[in-house]
Design a protein around this motif. Structure first.
Motif, PDB file in Angstrom:
ATOM      1  N   VAL A   1     -62.799  71.293 -50.279  1.00 14.08           N
ATOM      2  CA  VAL A   1     -61.532  70.900 -49.661  1.00 14.08           C
ATOM      3  C   VAL A   1     -61.612  69.432 -49.278  1.00 14.08           C
ATOM      4  CG1 VAL A   1     -59.957  71.256 -47.729  1.00 14.08           C
ATOM      5  CG2 VAL A   1     -61.147  73.202 -48.766  1.00 14.08           C
ATOM      6  N   GLU A   2     -60.662  68.667 -49.810  1.00 14.54           N
ATOM      7  CA  GLU A   2     -60.642  67.240 -49.519  1.00 14.54           C
ATOM      8  C   GLU A   2     -60.081  66.992 -48.124  1.00 14.54           C
ATOM      9  OE1 GLU A   2     -59.463  66.261 -54.122  1.00 14.54           O
ATOM     10  OE2 GLU A   2     -58.800  64.917 -52.546  1.00 14.54           O
ATOM     11  N   SER A   3     -60.336  65.823 -47.638  1.00 12.78           N
ATOM     12  CA  SER A   3     -59.788  65.435 -46.349  1.00 12.78           C
ATOM     13  C   SER A   3     -58.284  65.255 -46.499  1.00 12.78           C
ATOM     14  CB  SER A   3     -60.420  64.124 -45.884  1.00 12.78           C
ATOM     15  OG  SER A   3     -59.811  63.684 -44.701  1.00 12.78           O
ATOM     16  N   LEU A   4     -57.524  66.173 -45.908  1.00 11.92           N
ATOM     17  CA  LEU A   4     -56.072  66.145 -46.043  1.00 11.92           C
ATOM     18  C   LEU A   4     -55.451  65.269 -44.973  1.00 11.92           C
ATOM     19  CD1 LEU A   4     -55.471  69.919 -46.766  1.00 11.92           C
ATOM     20  CD2 LEU A   4     -55.448  68.041 -48.390  1.00 11.92           C
ATOM     21  N   LYS A   5     -54.764  64.274 -45.445  1.00  8.83           N
ATOM     22  CA  LYS A   5     -54.120  63.351 -44.509  1.00  8.83           C
ATOM     23  C   LYS A   5     -52.766  63.914 -44.089  1.00  8.83           C
ATOM     24  CE  LYS A   5     -56.267  59.329 -46.665  1.00  8.83           C
ATOM     25  NZ  LYS A   5     -56.032  58.036 -47.332  1.00  8.83           N
ATOM     26  N   SER A   6     -52.403  63.649 -42.853  1.00  6.52           N
ATOM     27  CA  SER A   6     -51.080  64.069 -42.385  1.00  6.52           C
ATOM     28  C   SER A   6     -50.199  62.858 -42.186  1.00  6.52           C
ATOM     29  CB  SER A   6     -51.198  64.833 -41.070  1.00  6.52           C
ATOM     30  OG  SER A   6     -51.756  64.006 -40.088  1.00  6.52           O
ATOM     31  N   ALA A   7     -48.912  63.067 -42.295  1.00  7.47           N
ATOM     32  CA  ALA A   7     -47.944  61.992 -42.060  1.00  7.47           C
ATOM     33  C   ALA A   7     -47.198  62.349 -40.791  1.00  7.47           C
ATOM     34  CB  ALA A   7     -46.987  61.859 -43.237  1.00  7.47           C
ATOM     35  N   GLY A   8     -47.733  61.943 -39.656  1.00  6.34           N
ATOM     36  CA  GLY A   8     -47.127  62.317 -38.379  1.00  6.34           C
ATOM     37  C   GLY A   8     -47.257  63.800 -38.158  1.00  6.34           C
ATOM     38  N   ALA A   9     -46.093  64.451 -37.961  1.00  5.20           N
ATOM     39  CA  ALA A   9     -46.085  65.891 -37.706  1.00  5.20           C
ATOM     40  C   ALA A   9     -45.866  66.688 -38.976  1.00  5.20           C
ATOM     41  CB  ALA A   9     -44.988  66.214 -36.689  1.00  5.20           C
ATOM     42  N   ILE A  10     -45.872  65.998 -40.139  1.00  4.99           N
ATOM     43  CA  ILE A  10     -45.586  66.684 -41.390  1.00  4.99           C
ATOM     44  C   ILE A  10     -46.831  67.418 -41.871  1.00  4.99           C
ATOM     45  CG2 ILE A  10     -44.786  66.377 -43.742  1.00  4.99           C
ATOM     46  CD1 ILE A  10     -43.411  63.834 -42.834  1.00  4.99           C
ATOM     47  N   THR A  11     -46.645  68.644 -42.301  1.00 11.00           N
ATOM     48  CA  THR A  11     -47.760  69.508 -42.680  1.00 11.00           C
ATOM     49  C   THR A  11     -48.209  69.234 -44.106  1.00 11.00           C
ATOM     50  OG1 THR A  11     -46.812  71.204 -41.275  1.00 11.00           O
ATOM     51  CG2 THR A  11     -48.524  71.892 -42.806  1.00 11.00           C
ATOM     52  N   SER A  12     -49.502  69.189 -44.321  1.00 12.57           N
ATOM     53  CA  SER A  12     -50.028  68.994 -45.666  1.00 12.57           C
ATOM     54  C   SER A  12     -49.896  70.282 -46.462  1.00 12.57           C
ATOM     55  CB  SER A  12     -51.493  68.572 -45.593  1.00 12.57           C
ATOM     56  OG  SER A  12     -52.242  69.533 -44.906  1.00 12.57           O
ATOM     57  N   PHE A  13     -49.786  70.112 -47.777  1.00 13.35           N
ATOM     58  CA  PHE A  13     -49.572  71.261 -48.663  1.00 13.35           C
ATOM     59  C   PHE A  13     -50.573  71.165 -49.808  1.00 13.35           C
ATOM     60  CE2 PHE A  13     -47.416  73.611 -52.051  1.00 13.35           C
ATOM     61  CZ  PHE A  13     -46.962  74.733 -51.369  1.00 13.35           C
ATOM     62  N   PRO A  14     -51.624  71.935 -49.787  1.00 11.65           N
ATOM     63  CA  PRO A  14     -52.692  71.808 -50.781  1.00 11.65           C
ATOM     64  C   PRO A  14     -52.342  72.484 -52.115  1.00 11.65           C
ATOM     65  CG  PRO A  14     -53.204  73.565 -49.257  1.00 11.65           C
ATOM     66  CD  PRO A  14     -51.921  72.974 -48.769  1.00 11.65           C
ATOM     67  N   TYR A  15     -51.337  71.938 -52.805  1.00  8.94           N
ATOM     68  CA  TYR A  15     -50.840  72.575 -54.013  1.00  8.94           C
ATOM     69  C   TYR A  15     -51.879  72.710 -55.125  1.00  8.94           C
ATOM     70  CZ  TYR A  15     -50.454  68.067 -56.393  1.00  8.94           C
ATOM     71  OH  TYR A  15     -50.740  66.868 -56.999  1.00  8.94           O
ATOM     72  N   PRO A  16     -52.924  71.828 -55.244  1.00  4.26           N
ATOM     73  CA  PRO A  16     -53.864  71.999 -56.357  1.00  4.26           C
ATOM     74  C   PRO A  16     -54.511  73.380 -56.394  1.00  4.26           C
ATOM     75  CG  PRO A  16     -54.162  69.854 -55.358  1.00  4.26           C
ATOM     76  CD  PRO A  16     -53.238  70.608 -54.469  1.00  4.26           C
ATOM     77  N   TYR A  17     -54.840  73.930 -55.239  1.00  7.76           N
ATOM     78  CA  TYR A  17     -55.476  75.257 -55.206  1.00  7.76           C
ATOM     79  C   TYR A  17     -54.510  76.336 -55.677  1.00  7.76           C
ATOM     80  CZ  TYR A  17     -59.096  72.809 -52.624  1.00  7.76           C
ATOM     81  OH  TYR A  17     -60.083  71.928 -52.264  1.00  7.76           O
ATOM     82  N   LEU A  18     -53.253  76.200 -55.313  1.00 12.29           N
ATOM     83  CA  LEU A  18     -52.252  77.173 -55.749  1.00 12.29           C
ATOM     84  C   LEU A  18     -52.024  77.080 -57.249  1.00 12.29           C
ATOM     85  CD1 LEU A  18     -50.177  79.350 -55.027  1.00 12.29           C
ATOM     86  CD2 LEU A  18     -48.530  77.508 -54.612  1.00 12.29           C
ATOM     87  N   TYR A  19     -51.924  75.857 -57.777  1.00  7.44           N
ATOM     88  CA  TYR A  19     -51.679  75.682 -59.207  1.00  7.44           C
ATOM     89  C   TYR A  19     -52.833  76.226 -60.040  1.00  7.44           C
ATOM     90  CZ  TYR A  19     -47.702  72.566 -58.245  1.00  7.44           C
ATOM     91  OH  TYR A  19     -46.508  72.035 -57.842  1.00  7.44           O
ATOM     92  N   ARG A  20     -54.070  75.958 -59.588  1.00 10.27           N
ATOM     93  CA  ARG A  20     -55.221  76.484 -60.337  1.00 10.27           C
ATOM     94  C   ARG A  20     -55.273  78.004 -60.230  1.00 10.27           C
ATOM     95  NH1 ARG A  20     -57.886  71.751 -58.159  1.00 10.27           N
ATOM     96  NH2 ARG A  20     -58.588  73.015 -56.405  1.00 10.27           N
ATOM     97  N   ALA A  21     -54.915  78.533 -59.061  1.00  6.02           N
ATOM     98  CA  ALA A  21     -54.899  79.994 -58.897  1.00  6.02           C
ATOM     99  C   ALA A  21     -53.912  80.634 -59.866  1.00  6.02           C
ATOM    100  CB  ALA A  21     -54.546  80.361 -57.452  1.00  6.02           C
ATOM    101  N   ARG A  22     -52.746  80.035 -59.992  1.00 12.84           N
ATOM    102  CA  ARG A  22     -51.752  80.547 -60.953  1.00 12.84           C
ATOM    103  C   ARG A  22     -52.329  80.580 -62.357  1.00 12.84           C
ATOM    104  NH1 ARG A  22     -46.701  76.599 -59.551  1.00 12.84           N
ATOM    105  NH2 ARG A  22     -46.017  77.508 -57.550  1.00 12.84           N
ATOM    106  N   PHE A  23     -52.887  79.444 -62.774  1.00 17.01           N
ATOM    107  CA  PHE A  23     -53.414  79.332 -64.131  1.00 17.01           C
ATOM    108  C   PHE A  23     -54.515  80.353 -64.382  1.00 17.01           C
ATOM    109  CE2 PHE A  23     -56.889  77.523 -66.704  1.00 17.01           C
ATOM    110  CZ  PHE A  23     -56.252  77.435 -67.928  1.00 17.01           C
TER     111      PHE A  23
END
Length: 611
Positions: free
Chosen positions: A550-572
């Motif tokens: 898991v990479e260091s996920l940066k946040s933009a203020g109060a905006i939540t990060s969305f780790p889409y790479p794991y979801l996309y690989r899971a789909r595939f």
């Protein structure tokens, strides 16, 4: 007292009218400030770079190994040069500035040229809907220049036919630019031809009600329109390909309406937008459908005083929009134009007198105007702010953000292409349709592509082979591998199922080895001696796959990060029969986004599958 109130209301109306104008321009700026996300932009940038470096427009293909040397009518070369210059000056921000400039200028001209005394609210409402119907094409494509040219032609012709307009003679110069920017340039002469056709009909055909006399021009101006049409047609021949460049759009239309009909099934922008099975889907193309209905109603409202030019223009552009998704925006511009014309004509000739007394003038009209202004100050502004909060991926950080000044990295296989360029992969690699342009932009001239978005260059037979290979047909795959000496495959793994069969074939064929996998793309190599070193170094065993840390996920203020790479690989991984690997990816995703339905479904279904 009444005089003071009238002055006060006049001052308030003046302020509100100017506020509405500024607000409209501001909203267009927001909607046109989209990140770089078009798939073909990288081909355009590389073409523009080549033209600027060599001071010539290539007459044959230089980017692929499957069509290399084949005649290529690059009718968008001037757009590519302009795009490259903006990119050279400012990178992605430069491209977005170009996009902003063209779109905002287009709608500013449209708005200001449509203003009549006291109609700011009407113009805002009609053109706001027009803009919403066009916004899906607010991308760095030659289309946005065609928006500009269409609006300039329509507004100039209206001005010319109403009271004369000397600047109409600038149009042939604009036509020279248009024909070298976009294949839709023939719309310019077509618009003038429609104007001439309408004028001839007014003279020689008995039309209903007062149509024969509405906006009818004198014979002197009609003669000038004929001269203008000749100049526009002549200007259209001024391109690197001459008559071939001018008639190229007809060749493409003939191609896709014949053997090339297969493209309609796989290229979204070429498919028909409205069919019987989606006609009544309320959430589908809602602004387009609303414009059809509203513009039609404007003709009904103004039925006694229709300008035949408006009616023919509306019908022609509607017909083209019903033929392909990519033509919707052009109809939207025409529909906005004729709707405003019909409203003006109706009011000029007293259509309001036919309305019930309670709906004419007076307090009710004033109240309606201020209610519309209140709506304008609330809904479009609220939607514009909502638009700025759309998801935009920033390279490698996987975060939501409001800023649009950049590239939507999730649209492109950027990490896979970097891997390909960094290592000594075989010269001839099969790539999918969506990745071709990006690979040209990133790897040419060191690497040539198998296919890219220039479907008309490759032809329907080649594209049909590509589709069969994508479906996993072993015979077609083997034939293409032998014909082009293909030693590897570079494939994106989006939700598009066009190459699902091919992916499955390669994953389970011992003659091909998986050497790269990320959330966007996979790379396979042929199990051959010349690839032995790369295979030995990078081969991936999906049965023993573990998700990247898991990479260091940066946040933009109060905006939540969305780790889409794991979801996309899971789909595939789940789609292609690797449930344990899919479960691991889904579990990592759920550790960061608990309860996400799709990831939960993949995890549960994967755990329930036994080898």
């Amino acid at each position: 007292m009444m005089t003071i109130l009238k002055k006060l209301r006049s001052a308030v109306d003046f302020i509100l009218d100017n506020l509405i104008t500024v607000l409209f321009i501001g909203i267009v700026i927001v909607y046109s400030s989209r990140e770089v996300s078009d798939l073909d932009i990288w081909l355009h940038l590389k073409s523009g770079q080549y033209i600027l470096q060599h001071h010539l427009v290539p007459l044959t293909d230089i980017f692929s190994y499957t069509a290399y040397g084949k005649p290529w009518i690059n009718h968008e070369w001037l757009f590519q040069v302009i795009t490259r210059l903006f990119h050279f000056a400012g990178g992605a921000a430069g491209l977005i500035l170009m996009q902003n400039t063209v779109v905002v200028t287009t709608f500013a001209i449209f708005f200001l040229a449509s203003l009549k005394k006291g109609n700011n609210v009407t113009v805002f409402l009609v053109l706001y809907l027009t803009m919403l119907a066009c916004v899906y094409r607010f991308m760095i494509r030659p289309d946005i220049f065609s928006f500009f040219f269409i609006v300039v032609y329509l507004c100039s012709l209206r001005r010319f036919m109403e009271n004369g307009f000397r600047l109409i003679w600038v149009l042939p110069l604009l036509q020279i630019a248009w024909v070298n920017i976009h294949g839709l340039a023939l719309a310019g002469p077509l618009i003038v031809f429609i104007a001439i056709l309408g004028e001839l009909a007014k003279r020689h055909v008995k039309l209903p009600w007062e149509w024969n006399n509405i906006r009818r021009i004198d014979n002197s101006r009609l003669k000038q329109l004929f001269i203008l049409l000749g100049l526009l047609v002549g200007a259209s021949f001024i391109n690197p390909y001459g008559a071939k460049g001018l008639t190229y759009p007809f060749f493409v239309i003939g191609q896709v309406s014949g053997a090339g009909k297969i493209l309609f099934n796989f290229v979204m922008e070429l498919s028909r937008p409205i069919r019987w099975d989606n006609l009544f889907e309320l959430g589908r193309l809602v602004f387009y459908k609303e414009l059809i209905v509203i513009s039609l109603c404007s003709f009904i409202y103004n039925r006694r005083r229709v300008n035949l030019f408006d009616l023919i223009l509306w019908a022609v552009f509607l017909f083209f929009s019903l033929a392909a998704h990519r033509n919707i925006s052009y109809f939207a511009l025409a529909a906005g134009f004729v709707t405003l014309n019909n409203i003006v004509l109706a009011h000029e000739h007293g259509v309001e007198a036919a309305l019930p007394a309670g709906m004419r003038g007076g307090r009710l009209r004033v109240m309606g105007r201020y209610l519309c202004i209140a709506f304008i100050l609330y809904y479009p502004v609220k939607e514009a702010f909502a638009f700025t909060e759309l998801i935009a991926d920033t390279a490698g950080t996987y975060t939501f953000r409001a800023s649009r000044n950049g590239v939507t990295q999730a649209r492109y296989p950027h990490k896979a292409s970097e891997f390909l360029i960094k290592h000594d992969f075989p010269e001839y690699m099969f790539n999918d349709f969506n990745s071709g342009s990006y690979l040209i932009g990133m790897a040419w001239p060191d690497r040539k592509v198998f296919i890219d978005g220039r479907t008309e260059l490759y032809g329907p037979d080649f594209f049909m082979d590509y589709v069969r290979a994508g479906a996993g047909d072993p015979e077609t795959i083997d034939r293409l591998v032998k014909k082009y000496d293909i030693k590897g495959f570079f494939l994106t793994i989006s939700a598009n199922d066009l190459q699902e069969g091919l992916l499955h074939y390669l994953l389970y064929n011992p003659g091909w080895k998986l050497v790269y996998l990320d959330e966007s793309a996979v790379i396979f190599l042929k199990d051959a001696p010349e690839n032995a070193e790369l295979i030995g170094k990078f081969q991936i065993d999906l049965k023993n796959w573990n998700p990247p840390p898991v990479e260091s996920l940066k946040s933009a203020g109060a905006i939540t990060s969305f780790p889409y790479p794991y979801l996309y690989r899971a789909r595939f991984l789940y789609r292609h029969g690797f449930p344990e690997a899919a479960a691991k990816e889904a579990a990592v995703f759920l550790s960061m986004v608990p309860g996400y339905p799709e990831a939960l479904a993949i995890l549960n279904q994967s755990l329930g599958i036994k080898d």
